[in-house]
Scaffold this active site. Structure first.
Site: not given
Length: 208
Positions: A25, A30, A66, A142, A151
């Site tokens: 990952d 982001d 990922t 959401v 994670d």
């Protein structure tokens, strides 16, 4: 990290004749509501000198990646003659996931950059260089911020992968079978995509 992973892989192969699956990952950046207006491609929250470490040392060792879309674009920053790969459509994503540095990797893009959309869109590429398929999936957005979801996703994915690989190995191995050749063992051990199957809520990505 790269040295440790490489040593584990080498020892697992020498001692047990098995390939260790390494999921990476690439936690680098982001997009989130507070910066979405000024950083439409997301923002790095780690030192920039970590990017070449991920790209040049860790990425080649990974079997599964990922990243979110921001991290995927960062990893591809040197591709396309140094112009990078910006993703604004399904076609762009398909092009990104087919870049040569991502060959033979199972990739799960966990989220996109569309902060105003009511859904979060993700993608996955399964298979190998000769034959791979790209799927997309969606989940409702959401309106909240959570820590540790990446994670949790990675851990759940590895647990499911391990479970399915156990079934694949059980179905393809006979206790009384003769020892297979080194080349056959290598081919089977690297068929990590055997454990993946498209699920009900995924759709194959078509060129647009």
């Amino acid at each position: 990290v790269a040295d440790i992973v490489e040593e584990i892989k080498e020892n697992a192969w020498k001692l047990y004749g098995r390939n260790v699956i390494y999921l990476c990952d690439p936690v680098m950046g982001d997009i989130y509501p507070e910066i979405s207006a000024t950083h439409t491609r997301g923002k790095m929250y780690v030192p920039e000198d970590l990017l070449p470490v991920y790209r040049d040392q860790i990425l080649p060792l990974a079997d599964i990646l990922t990243p979110n879309q921001c991290e995927l674009e960062l990893l591809l920053k040197t591709q396309n003659d140094g112009n990078g790969v910006l993703i604004s459509s399904d076609k762009d994503m398909k092009n990104a996931l087919n870049q040569s540095i991502l060959d033979d990797k199972q990739i799960f893009v966990t989220s996109d950059l569309q902060m105003t959309s009511p859904v979060i869109k993700g993608y996955c590429k399964l298979g190998n260089t000769e034959k791979s398929k790209i799927f997309y999936f969606e989940s409702d957005r959401v309106p909240s911020t959570f820590v540790g979801t990446g994670d949790l996703f990675s851990a759940t994915l590895l647990a499911e992968l391990h479970s399915k690989l156990q079934k694949v190995n059980k179905n393809t191995t006979n206790d009384n079978a003769e020892m297979i050749s080194d080349s056959e063992q290598e081919n089977r051990s690297r068929s990590n995509s055997d454990a993946f199957r498209s699920e009900e809520h995924t759709s194959e990505l078509q060129s647009r």
